[in-house]
Scaffold this motif. Structure first.
Motif, mmCIF file in Angstrom:
data_model
loop_
_atom_site.group_PDB
_atom_site.id
_atom_site.type_symbol
_atom_site.label_atom_id
_atom_site.label_comp_id
_atom_site.label_asym_id
_atom_site.label_seq_id
_atom_site.Cartn_x
_atom_site.Cartn_y
_atom_site.Cartn_z
ATOM 1 N N ALA B 66 9.611 -0.584 -11.013
ATOM 2 C CA ALA B 66 9.604 0.513 -11.988
ATOM 3 C C ALA B 66 8.372 1.391 -11.777
ATOM 4 O O ALA B 66 8.453 2.622 -11.803
ATOM 5 C CB ALA B 66 9.635 -0.059 -13.409
ATOM 6 N N LEU B 67 7.228 0.749 -11.544
ATOM 7 C CA LEU B 67 6.013 1.525 -11.311
ATOM 8 C C LEU B 67 6.144 2.383 -10.054
ATOM 9 O O LEU B 67 5.742 3.554 -10.031
ATOM 10 C CB LEU B 67 4.795 0.591 -11.207
ATOM 11 C CG LEU B 67 3.463 1.296 -10.925
ATOM 12 C CD1 LEU B 67 3.140 2.337 -11.998
ATOM 13 C CD2 LEU B 67 2.324 0.284 -10.837
ATOM 14 N N SER B 68 6.731 1.800 -9.026
ATOM 15 C CA SER B 68 6.931 2.539 -7.773
ATOM 16 C C SER B 68 7.789 3.784 -8.013
ATOM 17 O O SER B 68 7.490 4.872 -7.497
ATOM 18 C CB SER B 68 7.578 1.608 -6.740
ATOM 19 O OG SER B 68 8.007 2.338 -5.625
ATOM 20 N N ALA B 69 8.826 3.650 -8.826
ATOM 21 C CA ALA B 69 9.695 4.795 -9.135
ATOM 22 C C ALA B 69 8.916 5.869 -9.901
ATOM 23 O O ALA B 69 9.057 7.067 -9.634
ATOM 24 C CB ALA B 69 10.906 4.320 -9.945
ATOM 25 N N ILE B 70 8.087 5.434 -10.831
ATOM 26 C CA ILE B 70 7.260 6.386 -11.599
ATOM 27 C C ILE B 70 6.327 7.159 -10.664
ATOM 28 O O ILE B 70 6.202 8.385 -10.746
ATOM 29 C CB ILE B 70 6.421 5.621 -12.658
ATOM 30 C CG1 ILE B 70 7.315 5.048 -13.755
ATOM 31 C CG2 ILE B 70 5.343 6.518 -13.248
ATOM 32 C CD1 ILE B 70 6.608 4.055 -14.673
ATOM 33 N N VAL B 71 5.679 6.430 -9.753
ATOM 34 C CA VAL B 71 4.683 7.070 -8.884
ATOM 35 C C VAL B 71 5.364 8.023 -7.898
ATOM 36 O O VAL B 71 4.849 9.106 -7.615
ATOM 37 C CB VAL B 71 3.824 6.016 -8.164
ATOM 38 C CG1 VAL B 71 2.818 6.688 -7.234
ATOM 39 C CG2 VAL B 71 3.089 5.139 -9.171
ATOM 40 N N LEU B 182 -3.378 -8.718 -2.060
ATOM 41 C CA LEU B 182 -3.192 -7.660 -3.051
ATOM 42 C C LEU B 182 -1.827 -7.026 -2.887
ATOM 43 O O LEU B 182 -1.337 -6.817 -1.780
ATOM 44 C CB LEU B 182 -4.269 -6.590 -2.831
ATOM 45 C CG LEU B 182 -4.665 -5.712 -4.010
ATOM 46 C CD1 LEU B 182 -5.390 -6.547 -5.064
ATOM 47 C CD2 LEU B 182 -5.605 -4.608 -3.523
ATOM 48 N N GLU B 183 -1.209 -6.721 -4.021
ATOM 49 C CA GLU B 183 -0.020 -5.878 -4.037
ATOM 50 C C GLU B 183 -0.400 -4.613 -4.804
ATOM 51 O O GLU B 183 -1.078 -4.683 -5.830
ATOM 52 C CB GLU B 183 1.112 -6.608 -4.758
ATOM 53 C CG GLU B 183 2.418 -5.832 -4.833
ATOM 54 C CD GLU B 183 3.405 -6.519 -5.774
ATOM 55 O OE1 GLU B 183 4.187 -7.361 -5.308
ATOM 56 O OE2 GLU B 183 3.373 -6.219 -6.990
ATOM 57 N N ALA B 184 -0.011 -3.466 -4.268
ATOM 58 C CA ALA B 184 -0.398 -2.213 -4.918
ATOM 59 C C ALA B 184 0.689 -1.178 -4.697
ATOM 60 O O ALA B 184 1.417 -1.231 -3.710
ATOM 61 C CB ALA B 184 -1.721 -1.710 -4.352
ATOM 62 N N VAL B 185 0.789 -0.243 -5.631
ATOM 63 C CA VAL B 185 1.637 0.922 -5.425
ATOM 64 C C VAL B 185 0.726 2.065 -4.990
ATOM 65 O O VAL B 185 -0.198 2.445 -5.716
ATOM 66 C CB VAL B 185 2.409 1.293 -6.705
ATOM 67 C CG1 VAL B 185 3.205 2.578 -6.490
ATOM 68 C CG2 VAL B 185 3.351 0.154 -7.096
ATOM 69 N N LEU B 186 0.959 2.568 -3.787
ATOM 70 C CA LEU B 186 0.125 3.637 -3.237
ATOM 71 C C LEU B 186 0.582 4.984 -3.808
ATOM 72 O O LEU B 186 1.653 5.089 -4.404
ATOM 73 C CB LEU B 186 0.197 3.601 -1.710
ATOM 74 C CG LEU B 186 -0.326 2.288 -1.092
ATOM 75 C CD1 LEU B 186 -0.257 2.336 0.432
ATOM 76 C CD2 LEU B 186 -1.757 1.994 -1.541
ATOM 77 N N VAL B 191 4.969 0.472 -1.661
ATOM 78 C CA VAL B 191 4.354 -0.757 -2.151
ATOM 79 C C VAL B 191 3.601 -1.437 -1.016
ATOM 80 O O VAL B 191 4.190 -1.829 -0.006
ATOM 81 C CB VAL B 191 5.419 -1.711 -2.730
ATOM 82 C CG1 VAL B 191 4.766 -3.020 -3.186
ATOM 83 C CG2 VAL B 191 6.142 -1.047 -3.897
ATOM 84 N N LEU B 192 2.294 -1.552 -1.176
ATOM 85 C CA LEU B 192 1.467 -2.297 -0.219
ATOM 86 C C LEU B 192 1.676 -3.779 -0.492
ATOM 87 O O LEU B 192 1.366 -4.265 -1.576
ATOM 88 C CB LEU B 192 -0.010 -1.928 -0.404
ATOM 89 C CG LEU B 192 -0.992 -2.573 0.578
ATOM 90 C CD1 LEU B 192 -0.913 -1.879 1.936
ATOM 91 C CD2 LEU B 192 -2.420 -2.526 0.050
#
Lengths: 485, 485
Positions: B66-71, B182-186, B191-192
């Motif tokens: 969901a965060l990835s879609a927002i970004v 680490l997992e991150a949304v760039l 997604v890293l």
């Protein structure tokens, strides 16, 4: 000046013009250039002797200012530069591959600028040899907590640029954990001045972290502030024989708690390694009368004089014997015996080489998964390529095993095994991807694994890597051909 | 859609159109949006209550997808995003400043995905609260080795994005040292995926290091694999009274060697802090009958049951008493007494606040230089601004002091002192530059120190930071206005 279009980075000179050569030599300062092709040849072959490049010029600047001038000139003229420390890379990272690439050796920048015993730090230039650093630290009753086989020739700059590991990572971390501050020449020739040995500094992106492990593709590390620790006052070392890697992990987990975290090294050794070492390396011997499938070499150290480490170690090992985690053990009773144990471990590569060529995979997975990986993937290889025989050893406590493959000559001739290099490597690296592991735990990517990294690396990470490379080195002058396929 | 030209980054929406608002709410998933202005207000003020921003929308995605879609949507529409964890920033990093900025709270992503006791690691989502992590680790006989005052509300994502410090950095390092994966949304929404808890991984640039301490300007940390350690089985705690910060450093250096590196905390406390705490904080008391100019709070821990820490600590302190390094000492004889000691330390900020407003500088210099800095720069401030009085305390062992300035009301009214904020801060930060120190040891830059960082930061580092920001977040959507002046 002749030019070709370098597809990633724009035009690069095919070879140096006389004028450009003269300007580089001038920038390097007095005594800073090697121009004789015979002398240059010593810099163009890699340590394993498997790769040879070529270069029109080797520069050896004496200080950061001279190096900065060289890099500014290279950036203006789009001249590729290849950094070299001790030239002990195991993945081809220090071999000049780009046409007309100038080799920059940091060997002359070899001063220890300051050693602060009270502040527990040392500031060393890139060309300082690891063993020299160990010796200087010891004189101040301090220890630099990273060591590895090539310590007599590996340099601080190279160790940082490859984020080197070694035999004490379990307790002290890799080179990254030792770096408090960094000085570097960036690809535009500017000097990154982050050398102060601060323990805490939250002022924006920690740019120096990018240089650590970048294999010289983002600039030159010129000096570093490194942490020191109190010199060890006690050491206790043991060999243990056991049935399987799972038991080794059980032992490690329990000992971490029982010893209060003073385990420096926890190295896994297979029976075949003892056989090959004692057969091929003079002066080595099996510490046990009986033979066991696996062994671990354990070392504890403490800077606390009254720490009673041998007692602590023996207590833990007796408990492990009693509950069957290990089958046998011997604790070193003298420094000579300790050195004998370490000689067995440190000559494994030598014994392996004497036995003939082998396929080498420097991999890591999460520590807790390593026993399963060694058994499961090792069995799969031996089943899939009949005659192949696993030779796995190394830093179990870090989840980092040298996962090598040899063969029984009568079942699978070595030449046939070696011909399967790419096929077996792809098999290993695919399994590594399944385990969320790393295809290069400590040796780096260089040219050797650039293709595999592009194939199975995390896509978001690869995109970010390329963006960072383009941002900091837009003309692609730094160590071209390395890291990126 | 109304637009203004954002000078650094191109056009940004002044406010959300109804259509864009709808698309964001949809991307956040069920229950993922807060639209009522009253509810939003709880997210727009900072913890110190000194800064208030505004925002048209708060999104609380439940997972990384969901965060990835927002970004992705924000990147396409150039909508600024402000990440928030526990919203406990001390430098304004989590306050929305850009017009139309959408707040993204990670609070709902608060699962502990896995805890691997044998593998000594835990994988926690960004919204996990630090205290929860401590409790879960303790249940598995493990310790997560980072703690700080805001542990009841600070989240893992925020702690990583600010590279948090705290009271155990001396032994275990900052948040950076705890992060294995680490997992991150760039900023482009990708997604890293670097979440595996590897101890060693040398496969190119360690991109996750860029996210650590980036204050949300390079993407969202969504989850992390963190290292665990065996739970401590012994603890020994003491207060010592002494004459000067120099003596505290002497004591620290000697104790590091004598105790075998088991010192978790070594905190410097000035007399004025004891006065203010005992005066303003109920239930606190001076542990000594006599008064001393300075104090240190020392704590040793060990996971080794038979470690005899109290004896080790007492032996070291008796030696320090005998040679005059310290003037007095008391070792905690019970858990209650230990808690009393820590209460004195942990309520210093409370005592300081009760005394009235003060100027705060969270700075670091090399450990060995800290005593000189405290004395020299403290004296210079008191001489230059008559009535100003130093109030320096904190993590001496890390070279990190909260170098605060209060005043004697009759000599320099507090309002007058506070009006000199910029002038005194510039004086402190210029001295910090002379010492090669950091103007933000652990609190970060945010908006509070962005101007000072631009003024006295290393130019090569600032250029590299901007290049990295431009490379990874070309549209400048991530936490605009923070870090960069």
């Amino acid at each position: 000046m002749q030019q070709v279009l370098n597809e990633a980075t724009g035009p690069a000179p095919l070879s140096l013009t006389d004028d450009l050569r003269r300007r580089f030599i001038e920038a390097a300062g007095a005594g800073g250039a090697i121009t004789d092709p015979t002398d240059i040849a010593a810099f163009t072959e890699d340590w394993r002797g498997t790769k040879t490049g070529n270069s029109p010029l080797v520069l050896r600047p004496a200080d950061t200012q001279a190096l900065s001038a060289i890099v500014r000139l290279a950036n203006e003229t789009r001249t590729p530069l290849v950094p070299q420390g001790g030239n002990t890379s195991l993945c081809g990272a220090s071999v000049p591959e780009a046409e007309g690439a100038v080799i920059i050796s940091l060997q002359r920048m070899n001063r220890i600028r300051t050693l602060d015993a009270a502040g527990m730090s040392v500031t060393a230039e890139a060309g300082v040899i690891l063993q020299t650093l160990h010796e200087e630290a010891a004189k101040a009753d301090r220890m630099f907590p990273l060591s590895l086989g090539a310590k007599g020739s590996a340099t601080i700059g190279g160790l940082i640029s490859t984020n080197a590991g070694g035999t004490q990572v379990l307790r002290y971390g890799t080179m990254r954990a030792q770096v408090l501050g960094l000085e570097a020449v960036l690809p535009d020739g500017s000097v990154l001045d982050q050398l102060t040995p601060l323990r805490k500094d939250n002022t924006g992106y920690d740019i120096k972290q990018l240089l650590i492990g970048a294999e010289g593709t983002l600039g030159f590390v010129t000096a570093a502030s490194l942490r020191l620790l109190p010199a060890p006052k006690q050491v206790a070392t043991a060999f243990a024989g056991l049935a399987a890697p799972e038991d080794a992990l059980t032992l490690l987990t329990r000992m971490q708690a029982e010893t209060g975290g003073v385990i420096d090294s926890f190295e896994l050794v297979p029976r075949i390694a003892i056989d090959l070492v004692t057969q091929h390396v003079p002066g080595t011997r099996d510490p046990f009368a009986q033979s066991y499938p696996w062994y671990v070499l354990i070392e504890l150290t403490s800077s606390q004089p009254g720490a009673e480490l041998p007692e602590i170690l023996e207590r833990a090992l007796v408990a492990a014997l009693e509950d069957g985690t290990i089958a046998d053990t011997v604790v070193a009773q003298s420094e000579t015996q300790r050195e004998d144990f370490w000689r067995l471990r440190e000559t494994i590569a030598e014994g392996e080489r004497a036995d003939g060529p082998s396929l080498k995979h420097d991999i890591s997975v999460p520590v807790a998964d390593m026993p399963r990986f060694v058994t499961e993937v090792g069995d799969a290889i031996e089943a899939r390529w009949p005659g192949a025989a696993m030779f796995s050893f190394g830093h179990l406590g870090d989840g980092n095993i040298h996962f090598n493959v040899r063969s029984e000559e009568d079942r699978l001739p070595r030449a046939d095994l070696m011909a399967k290099h790419d096929e077996i490597a792809a098999f290993v690296y695919d399994r590594i991807a399944d385990y969320g592991g790393s295809i290069s735990a400590e040796h780096g990517i260089g040219t050797l694994k650039a293709g595999e990294l592009a194939r199975i690396g995390d896509p978001a990470k690869l995109v970010a890597m390329r963006a960072v490379k383009q941002a900091l080195d837009p003309h692609g002058i730094m160590n071209p051909g390395k890291l990126f396929a």
